[in-house]
Design an enzyme around this catalytic site. Structure first.
Site, PDB file in Angstrom:
ATOM      1  N   ASP A 581      31.403  19.875  16.212  1.00 46.42           N
ATOM      2  CA  ASP A 581      29.913  20.149  16.398  1.00 46.42           C
ATOM      3  C   ASP A 581      28.845  19.137  16.498  1.00 46.42           C
ATOM      4  O   ASP A 581      28.402  18.211  17.104  1.00 46.42           O
ATOM      5  CB  ASP A 581      29.429  21.550  16.085  1.00 46.42           C
ATOM      6  N   GLU A 815      35.027  30.182   5.991  1.00 46.33           N
ATOM      7  CA  GLU A 815      34.954  29.368   7.305  1.00 46.33           C
ATOM      8  C   GLU A 815      34.863  27.745   6.493  1.00 46.33           C
ATOM      9  O   GLU A 815      35.663  27.106   7.300  1.00 46.33           O
ATOM     10  CB  GLU A 815      33.679  29.518   7.822  1.00 46.33           C
TER      11      GLU A 815
END
Length: 845
Positions: A581, A815
């Site tokens: 990202d 995560e």
């Protein structure tokens, strides 16, 4: 003057023309010539008009044709036929915990399945309604997840909510023609020393999804004893709710009962319907204790807005039945599903029968885990092995079955379109935050699952590949069905057909080929070759789509499409399509960019395509040639090696002189400030960008090493290993950080609302690739073999220890991990690619 004589035609020669006749003849010829030129112009004009009309209609036709391509499925035969997941074709996998977005629930692998699930809430608490149903980080549970799950026949999950624990267990039993029976067992225990045990309500439900019917059956006036139903896939069935007991052999406990039988317009509305039906008029009055009012499901009335003329939701309403039992801890309760076509059932799967089945399945699970991963033989402690079981089980328990239509758009569509209906059997990254399919995540998921159950891997990949359109594009994020869509912000719903995602499935193909080569006689791997044969026509189109739509400005270079275009708001415009990202790319997106990670993905993919083609006896030379060119280390140096950074780098229109600054808002004198826009942070560019290497040292710089494109004797490995081991750059005691500590954008926010994501934290998927690559380079001859071996041992140990430590301390696999403290952060539980820790423990790459 006499009259003009009449012309007489005779056989004699005509008389010589008179002088005064000549001009008349000349004028007639001139007039005729003018008429011919006019006709030519008229004909040309008509021709141009006809051509313009033809071109106009042809353009409309072509645009219409191109606009339809985005929603036209690939013409090759599907890898899976439409009934491949039916009870007849796959009875052992028909029922499952295929609803990863809820804490506990089951459904079938069919498009309009009857769904079952459980909600719960604590009574007499400070919060009026603390209903738990869908997995939410905002519920702040101390931990939840599967302790054991074989992906097929049973699962054991533990949910810790405040001062009590719910253990949810299920066991399946094959039989009949509709997927057999199953039983749930819920055990609730208090784990605090509070003098009064909590009272909780469990709400078991069944809901239809536009087809099938459900009917509740009452016992003892207020207790819903069972539900009977019928659907196309299940035939007739019965769900029985047994009474709560203290233990398996103990007597029934006191409980209060409520029920709700209504209809729902969609599965995503179930939580709201239950909340809106709750009423506090019911009294909980145990034999020894005070009477207290509690919340129970009552009647449901859809909310009505004063200005609403007709129902907003026009969907078909379906049956929804809820059984609520309110009881004080500790207790145990069972729910039994029985298929109407299971005629030779030996006994009911309850009580001691269920216990025996559970124990047998647990023993088989433990034995299989050790035979595949060998963790005990490697000397891991029982605590580490329990952690590995949890990581694997949560990926298996996170498998979901989704059905619906994506929302897509191409450059030829003015508005988004609905993609053809499709099904997806896939693992999900996070049950709470990302309970849906992501293309690049799935490649990492299947690296682990292929070791446990190759059939699951083949089915999941086949579902993904069958979603391909005629162009070779697969929507990278699959948001199928109303339940899935309700969890996704609107701006992320529409998928653009120019946008790719890293083709990580080629890592799995590579692994399957190596497994088959190493164990040619393994029965579980025999379907691999026919599987590749079915995939191959679509794989060719998929590879070609990447090779053409993502090509770069120079021959054999590549560029991710889909970067953020509003450069004013982003410190560095994101490249969501790359999977990394906000990792720093060229500051000013342009067609001149070259992305080194995509180059390496294409080098890997072309090599795997060549291997598959050769394995199938197909023409493989073109793929091999592409692989040889893209793997050429000299070409890689030419396109991506930065001498200034001494590392591989992206190239593009770039400047490092950027920062986020408060936007200047002019307020006229005497005017109140609150009437003008709120000051935002916007990007300030202090130096004009130019074409150059981006020089951001981090995960992107490692890709030629991560995907093993570099030759073992490449001098670039020396630079890479030095940067990896430098604590001032990438090295931490918890794994490799995503961006060098020395980079100007290290841990910098990308907007005022976007915290740094791939700008420092430790990510397990890339660390897995690093450990895998170090293992490779430590096992091939070369000048850096010993250095690779030392780094391998150190990095592998650091990652395993930290992920395990954080799980032990927090109850979650995370995560990402903080590069300064090692603490887990981001989405949780995140048992997608973070579960690759199991493969590092097993040293299976």
């Amino acid at each position: 003057m006499g009259r003009q004589r009449k012309r007489v035609v005779t056989g004699e020669a005509p008389p010589p023309p008179r002088k005064d006749d000549k001009p008349a003849v000349f004028h007639r010829k001139e007039k005729k010539k003018k008429v011919d030129i006019g006709k030519v112009f008229i004909n040309i004009s008509i021709g141009l008009c006809i051509f313009s009309l033809i071109w106009f209609f042809y353009t409309i036709h072509m645009r219409s044709s191109l606009a339809k391509r985005v929603v036209t499925l690939h013409p090759a035969p599907r890898v899976l036929n439409a009934s491949s997941t039916s009870a007849k074709a796959s009875p052992e996998r028909f029922w499952g915990s295929y609803r990863p977005q809820v804490y506990f629930g089951m459904k079938t692998r069919s498009p309009k399945s009857i769904v079952t699930g459980m909600m719960w809430m604590r009574q007499f608490s400070d919060l009026d309604v603390n209903l738990r149903h869908t997995c939410e980080q905002g519920d702040h549970l101390q931990g939840y997840g599967w302790l054991m799950h074989d992906g097929l026949t049973f699962g054991v999950q533990e949910i810790r909510d405040g001062d009590f624990t719910l253990t949810t267990e299920f066991v399946k039993r094959a039989g009949g023609h509709h997927g057999g029976d199953w039983t749930w067992r819920i055990t609730a225990k208090q784990h605090s020393s509070a003098p009064h045990a909590p009272v909780i309500s469990l709400m078991f439900y069944a809901a239809a999804d536009t087809q099938g019917s459900l009917r509740g059956h009452m016992e003892e006036r207020s207790r819903l004893g069972s539900i009977t139903g019928v659907s196309e896939e299940l035939g007739n069935f019965k769900i029985t709710f047994r009474k709560p007991v203290t233990g398996e052999l103990s007597s029934t406990k006191y409980a209060s009962y409520n029920h709700l039988q209504t209809v729902s317009p969609g599965l995503e509305k179930l939580t709201d319907i239950v909340k809106l039906s709750l009423n506090r008029r019911f009294v909980y009055s145990p034999p020894s204790g005070e009477k207290r009012h509690y919340f129970g499901v009552d009647t449901y009335k859809p909310p009505h807005h004063p200005n609403q003329q007709k129902p907003v939701d026009s969907r078909t309403e379906s049956d929804f039945v809820v059984h609520q039992v309110t009881v004080q801890l500790p207790f145990q309760i069972e729910v039994l599903f029985e298929s109407g076509s299971f005629f030779d059932r030996p006994n009911q799967l309850v009580g001691s029968v269920m216990t025996q089945e559970l124990e047998r399945r647990k023993a088989e699970f433990n034995a299989k885990l050790e035979s595949i991963f060998g963790l005990e033989s490697k000397g891991f402690s029982q605590a580490h092995i329990k952690f590995a079981k949890t990581a694997l089980s949560n990926m298996l328990g996170g498998l979901g079955y989704f059905h619906g239509q994506s929302v897509v758009q191409s450059a030829y569509n003015e508005y988004p379109l609905l993609y053809p209906e499709g099904a997806l059997f896939t693992a999900v990254p996070s049950r709470s935050f990302f309970p849906r399919g992501f293309l690049w995540d799935e490649g990492f998921h299947q690296l682990l699952l292929s070791k446990w159950d190759p059939e699951v891997t083949r089915e999941a990949i086949a579902h993904w590949i069958d979603l391909m359109n005629i162009e070779g594009w697969i929507p990278r994020e699959q948001i199928l069905g109303d339940e899935a869509r309700s969890k996704v912000p609107a701006e992320f719903v529409v998928q653009q057909n120019e946008n790719a995602n890293p083709p990580t499935l080629f890592l799995v193909f590579q692994d399957l080929i190596e497994q088959l080569a190493s164990h040619p006689d393994d029965a579980a791997l025999q379907p691999t070759l026919p599987f590749f044969r079915q995939l191959f026509p679509r794989l060719k189109t998929w590879f070609e789509w990447y090779n053409t739509t993502q090509k770069g400005p120079r021959p054999n270079s590549y560029r991710w499409r889909g970067r953020d275009k509003d450069t004013n708001l982003f410190l560095n415009p994101k490249t969501l399509t790359s999977g990394l990202d906000d990792y720093p790319r060229a500051s000013h997106p342009s067609v001149d960019e070259r992305h080194v990670d995509l180059h390496c993905w294409m080098a890997l993919s072309s090599g795997v395509m060549a291997s598959i083609a050769q394995l199938l006896g197909e023409d493989y030379q073109d793929y091999k040639l592409t692989h040889d060119v893209l793997s050429d280390n000299k070409l890689l140096d030419e396109l991506h090696w930065s001498e200034q950074l001494k590392a591989f780098s992206d190239y593009g229109n770039h400047t490092q002189a950027v920062s986020l600054q408060p936007e200047k808002v002019y307020v006229p004198p005497g005017q109140p400030r609150h009437q003008f826009p709120v000051t935002r942070l916007v990007r300030s560019v202090r130096r004009v960008p130019k074409l150059q290497f981006v020089n951001a040292l981090g995960y992107i710089s490692l890709f030629p090493f991560l995907l093993q494109i570099l030759q073992p004797d490449s001098p670039k490995l020396e630079h890479i290993f030095r940067d990896m081991r430098d604590p001032g750059k990438l090295w931490t005691p918890y794994g490799l950080r995503s961006l060098s500590k020395a980079d100007p954008l290290y841990m910098k926010r990308n907007t005022e609302h976007d915290a740094p994501y791939w700008r420092g934290p430790v990510w397990i998927n890339i660390n897995y690739l690093a450990v895998r690559a170090l293992h490779h380079y430590s096992n091939v001859e070369g000048p850096y073999q010993e250095k690779a071996a030392a780094l391998y041992e150190e990095l592998r140990t650091n990652i395993i220890n930290n992920v395990f430590r954080q799980y032990a301390e927090t109850g979650y696999i995370w995560e990402q991990y903080n590069d300064s403290t090692g603490k887990g952060q981001g989405s949780h539980p995140f048992t997608g690619w973070s579960s690759l820790t199991v493969l590092m423990m097993a040293e299976q790459y």
